[in-house]
Every structure is written in C-alpha cells, then in structure tokens.
Motif scaffolding. Structure first.
Motif, mmCIF file in Angstrom:
data_model
loop_
_atom_site.group_PDB
_atom_site.id
_atom_site.type_symbol
_atom_site.label_atom_id
_atom_site.label_comp_id
_atom_site.label_asym_id
_atom_site.label_seq_id
_atom_site.Cartn_x
_atom_site.Cartn_y
_atom_site.Cartn_z
ATOM 1 N N LYS A 151 0.828 -1.210 0.000
ATOM 2 C CA LYS A 151 0.000 0.000 0.000
ATOM 3 C C LYS A 151 0.859 1.256 0.000
ATOM 4 C CE LYS A 151 -3.815 -2.528 2.063
ATOM 5 N NZ LYS A 151 -4.671 -2.807 3.243
ATOM 6 N N ASP A 207 0.604 3.902 -3.132
ATOM 7 C CA ASP A 207 0.297 5.307 -2.866
ATOM 8 C C ASP A 207 1.221 6.237 -3.654
ATOM 9 O OD1 ASP A 207 -1.768 4.744 -1.119
ATOM 10 O OD2 ASP A 207 -0.571 5.010 0.701
ATOM 11 N N TRP A 254 -6.322 -2.091 -2.423
ATOM 12 C CA TRP A 254 -5.920 -0.685 -2.584
ATOM 13 C C TRP A 254 -6.796 -0.004 -3.640
ATOM 14 C CZ3 TRP A 254 -4.132 2.549 -6.399
ATOM 15 C CH2 TRP A 254 -3.534 3.740 -5.989
#
Length: 353
Positions: A312, A316, A351
């Motif tokens: 994650k 991002d 995600w």
C-alpha cells in the motif's frame, strides 16, 4: 474491464479499475506455490492471483539441451550450466563459457551459431488465441532479445570488459552475430504474431546496486543501435517496448525513453537513484514502471502483514495517474514465503486509486 484493457489503460497513463498485476518467479517458487494452492499448472495460479499478463514463446524443437542426468545442460549458444545447491534451493550456474580466452575474429566464422530453425513459430498461434484477453508479452529467455547478457555468457563475465576494450574487432563480430540472430528471431516471431502481441520484452542488465556498468560511449556506439534495430519490426506491428534492466539505471532512463521504451522493469528500489518517489516525480509521465516491490527484504523476510503495508505504501506513490504495474523487484525466489506473495496480491486488490 478485462486484463488486457486494464494494462493498456494504465500504460496510457490513465487509472483503470485497479492497478495491473505482474508475476515473475523462479520455477521452483512457482511449483511451490502451485502445490500450496492445489493447482496443477501455472495458468491456474495466474488466474487465481488475477495476474494481467501472459508470456508467449515459440516451442523449441532443436536438439535436447538437458543432460540425461538432469544435472547439467547447455543453451542454444553452447554455454554450459550445472545444477548447484541442495534441496529446494537449487539453481543453474554457468559451468563453461565456450569462447572464454578467444579473441581471434576468424574463430567466430566457424562457431556453431544458433538459427531460427530451432523454433516452431507457428506454435505461437495457439498461445496468442488462448491469451487474447490478457496483455501478452514475449517470454523471458530466448524470446526476450538481449545482447550483453549473451556475450557475457559466451566469453565469461570476468573477461567481458577486457575483451570489449582490448579486442574491439572480435567484440564487434560478437555483437553482430548475436544481434543478427535476434533480428531473425524477431522477424520470424512477428510473421506469425503480427499485431496480436502487446509487448516485446528486451532484456539486458546495464546497472548494479551502485550505478551503471556501461559507459555513455558504450551505450551510444554499441547498445543503442542494437536496441533500435531490435525494435524496427515490432514497431511496424504497433507492439510496445518492455525494457528489462536490473540495477541502478536512473541515468539511462532518458535514453530508454528516447529510443521508445514504453515500460521499464523491474525497478530495484534499493539500488542507487531508484527510489519510487524520485522515479515517479521525474519520469512518471514519460514511461510506465513495472515491479518495484522489494523482493529481498520485504517479500522474503517480512511478515504478511508488513508485506501488505509495503504494497500500500508503494501503490500510494507509484499508482496514481496510471503508468504502473505491480510486481516484484526481482524474481520470487524459492525461499520466499508463499503467504507473503499471496498477501502482496491481496493488498493490491484492496488498494484504491
């Protein structure tokens, strides 16, 4: 959105329904993971993980390369390998470089160079039809054209720089022989594949952990012309250029982009200059990145929970705006915990952009 559409949308720097998934593992790991999940073939595994890519390659039909003992083999170039290690941790290591110690160009005229008759290119039809909904790519190995990695195996890695510097005529003939084979291979490949292949994978390693292992002059005078030659036929078929190079290759990224590379893999983020933040900021609008999830420290040594956090954190940074495919920073190794790889793909499905 099918798997192929998802990949092509991200390649176009748009956000698909989820980040595309790539898979790359040594055979021993793939076998271990299939056994863990109760699958009998790799396609079942890739379908279970929802991997968006499939590899295709012509069937080899030449002489047997594996020794009857199963402990040694040779490749189509005449390079010899032996099976090393023990238990599950076995690997093929080079045991003999057939042109080690040679520097006379005349010797190369009589060397048994491979030719495309060793492969059945019509076997691509079945594979391309089978994988039409996936993003298709020429497979690692013989179907991923390269130059330096082949020459290093032929003459020995320890001899490589010396031969290139002090025997340029001999080295030049090696470059010509290897590139001629691959240009013939590529032409034969696309006579069958046409526009049905999405990516041609061109693979060489131009960096190590600390920086480049090729000079600017070597890149400009030797490597770049060969890479451009490799792409002449694929470009006519609107095929994308998937560039593989391990190591710290940030300084070569403008060159990769200028010769038309659409994707760079595998992004070893702990190598010098290869941090995800910097790559995305400086080059993210010009090229798509593939890989980047640390295979050595995170996937091999962390807990599944920490792997999920790492996925994650990476997404991002790299996934917004498209232009990113998630995969490992190197092949999944046999010692990589299956649970960590499962956690990797689970986290990526969770995600959201």
């Amino acid at each position: 959105m099918n798997n192929r559409d998802r990949v092509l949308k991200s390649l176009n720097h748009e956000q698909p329904d989820r980040v595309p998934f790539f898979y790359w593992g040594v055979p021993g790991f793939t076998e271990k993971m299939m056994k863990h999940l109760g699958f009998s073939d790799k396609d079942q595994l890739l379908e279970h993980l929802d991997v968006d890519f499939r590899w295709v390659e012509p069937n080899y039909r030449g002489p047997e390369l594996l020794d009857i003992s199963g402990e040694s083999k040779r490749d189509i170039w005449g390079v010899e390998y032996k099976l090393c290690g023990h238990g599950d941790l076995k690997y093929w290591d080079i045991a003999g470089s057939p042109l080690a110690g040679v520097n006379d160009p005349a010797v190369l005229a009589d060397y048994p160079w491979p030719d495309v008759s060793l492969f059945d290119f019509n076997s691509l039809n079945r594979q391309l039809d089978k994988y039409s909904k996936y993003a298709t790519m020429s497979a690692p190995g013989y179907s991923s054209p390269g130059l330096y990695r082949i020459i290093q195996r032929l003459i020995g890695r320890d001899n490589f720089l010396e031969v290139m510097m002090y025997h340029p005529k001999f080295f030049g003939v090696l470059v010509e022989k290897v590139s001629d084979f691959y240009c013939d291979f590529i032409s034969s490949f696309f006579e069958v594949a046409g526009e049905r292949l999405d990516f041609i994978r061109i693979a060489d390693d131009f960096g190590d952990q600390g920086g480049l292992i090729v000079s600017n002059d070597t890149w400009q005078d030797i490597i770049r012309p060969v890479m451009e030659r490799f792409m002449e036929v694929p470009r006519k078929h609107h095929v994308k250029f998937y560039m593989h190079s391990c190591g710290a290759v940030r300084k070569l990224l403008p060159e990769f982009i200028s010769i038309g590379a659409d994707v760079l893999d595998p992004i070893q983020t702990r190598a010098a200059g290869m941090s995800p933040e910097g790559l995305k900021k400086d080059f993210g609008s010009m090229i798509t990145f593939c890989g980047a999830l640390d295979e050595e420290l995170l996937l091999r040594k962390a807990t599944p929970a920490r792997v999920k956090e790492g996925v994650k954190e990476l997404l991002d940074i790299m996934a917004p705006g498209g232009g990113f495919f998630l995969g490992p920073s190197h092949k999944f190794k046999v010692e990589t915990p299956v649970e960590n790889v499962i956690a990797m793909y689970e986290a990526a499905r969770e995600w959201k952009y």
